[in-house]
Write a protein that holds these residues in place. Structure first.
Motif, PDB file in Angstrom:
ATOM      1  N   TYR A  42       4.676   2.648  -5.279  1.00 42.92           N
ATOM      2  CA  TYR A  42       4.430   2.587  -4.098  1.00 42.92           C
ATOM      3  C   TYR A  42       3.099   1.757  -3.841  1.00 42.92           C
ATOM      4  O   TYR A  42       2.238   1.806  -4.413  1.00 42.92           O
ATOM      5  N   LEU A  43       3.023   1.025  -2.592  1.00 42.97           N
ATOM      6  CA  LEU A  43       1.878   0.465  -2.252  1.00 42.97           C
ATOM      7  C   LEU A  43       0.932   1.647  -1.593  1.00 42.97           C
ATOM      8  O   LEU A  43       1.523   2.571  -1.009  1.00 42.97           O
ATOM      9  N   ALA A  44      -0.188   1.516  -1.880  1.00 36.98           N
ATOM     10  CA  ALA A  44      -1.214   2.617  -1.620  1.00 36.98           C
ATOM     11  C   ALA A  44      -1.321   2.763   0.116  1.00 36.98           C
ATOM     12  O   ALA A  44      -1.729   3.834   0.594  1.00 36.98           O
ATOM     13  N   ASP A  45      -1.501   1.529   0.844  1.00 39.31           N
ATOM     14  CA  ASP A  45      -1.836   1.546   1.885  1.00 39.31           C
ATOM     15  C   ASP A  45      -0.438   1.925   2.855  1.00 39.31           C
ATOM     16  O   ASP A  45       0.659   1.044   2.837  1.00 39.31           O
ATOM     17  N   PRO A  46      -0.662   3.031   3.593  1.00 37.54           N
ATOM     18  CA  PRO A  46       0.646   3.368   4.410  1.00 37.54           C
ATOM     19  C   PRO A  46       1.273   2.545   5.593  1.00 37.54           C
ATOM     20  O   PRO A  46       2.531   2.254   5.255  1.00 37.54           O
ATOM     21  N   PHE A  47       0.425   1.410   6.096  1.00 37.17           N
ATOM     22  CA  PHE A  47       0.899   0.684   6.803  1.00 37.17           C
ATOM     23  C   PHE A  47       1.495  -0.612   5.990  1.00 37.17           C
ATOM     24  O   PHE A  47       2.728  -1.116   6.462  1.00 37.17           O
ATOM     25  N   ALA A  48       0.886  -1.252   4.841  1.00 42.34           N
ATOM     26  CA  ALA A  48       1.806  -2.039   4.136  1.00 42.34           C
ATOM     27  C   ALA A  48       2.874  -1.450   3.617  1.00 42.34           C
ATOM     28  O   ALA A  48       3.938  -2.220   3.565  1.00 42.34           O
ATOM     29  N   LYS A  49       2.824  -0.174   3.321  1.00 42.97           N
ATOM     30  CA  LYS A  49       4.302   0.432   2.790  1.00 42.97           C
ATOM     31  C   LYS A  49       5.128   0.261   3.709  1.00 42.97           C
ATOM     32  O   LYS A  49       6.558   0.019   3.562  1.00 42.97           O
TER      33      LYS A  49
END
Length: 226
Positions: free
Chosen positions: A90-97
């Protein structure tokens, strides 16, 4: 150099088929995250009776056995692996995810149909229009470095579309479409971001160690000449 595999909370067995892009999603995720698991090949053209009786009466793959439990559907099984190994997938940043999920959805909406129609619907002549789809997709890709969100490895959203990217490029390099299409994709500066990103995905461990090019080329020929 020996690499220590990550041990899942419960033993994992993946029932898959080497030529199925949907099943490849979960296989790629497991390999990319360096997870310990058992792989069981299921020939979808000659399904074993034990598989239909004991694993999945519907006869579809992938099926993931997690401990004593069975779960189906590629999006679900692949997301389970990501949930078990979030730092790796997973990408750590929620928005980038969230952005990456939108990117993946748009790829399947815009680009994938050209591959599907060419291979399964005998519409090879339409494949020259794939650039109209890529043009619409590019704004959602942003600038991968080398992967979406600045990640140094593919995360879940890219893994979800990686099997279709590998098969798209297999078709592009085949005898069935004009060589000019691949030449344009690989040389036109407009498509450099897409092409470099796609090549990075193809070279990633999860894809490179699961995509059997020769076997899938035979499958491609089977469907196109059918």
């Amino acid at each position: 150099m020996t690499v220590t595999l990550r041990v899942p909370p419960k033993p994992i067995t993946l029932y898959s088929y080497i030529n199925c892009p949907w099943a490849a999603r979960t296989w790629i995720a497991l390999v990319q995250a360096n997870v310990e698991f058992e792989y069981v090949e299921i020939d979808l053209r000659n399904k074993p009776e034990w598989f239909l009786r004991e694993i999945n009466p519907d006869g579809k793959v992938p099926v993931l056995k997690y401990g004593d439990d069975l779960i189906v559907e590629s999006a679900v099984t692949t997301e389970l692996i990501a949930d078990l190994f979030p730092k790796e997938l997973y990408l750590a940043d929620p928005f980038a995810k969230a952005q990456s999920k939108l990117m993946s959805d748009r790829f399947m909406e815009l680009v994938f149909p050209f591959y599907r129609n060419a291979v399964f619907n005998s519409k090879l002549e339409e494949f020259s229009n794939v650039f109209t789809a890529i043009d619409k997709f590019l704004p959602y890709l942003h600038t991968p470095k080398p992967f979406f969100g600045g990640s140094d490895h593919p995360t879940l959203s890219e893994i979800m579309i990686a099997p279709f990217i590998s098969r798209l490029y297999l078709l592009l390099e085949s005898e069935y479409v004009s060589k000019e299409i691949y030449a344009k994709l690989s040389s036109d500066v407009k498509y450099k971001v897409f092409h470099d990103w796609a090549l990075a995905i193809l070279a990633s461990p999860g894809v490179a160690n699961t995509f059997d090019k020769a076997s899938n080329a035979k499958g491609l020929a089977y469907y196109i000449k059918k």
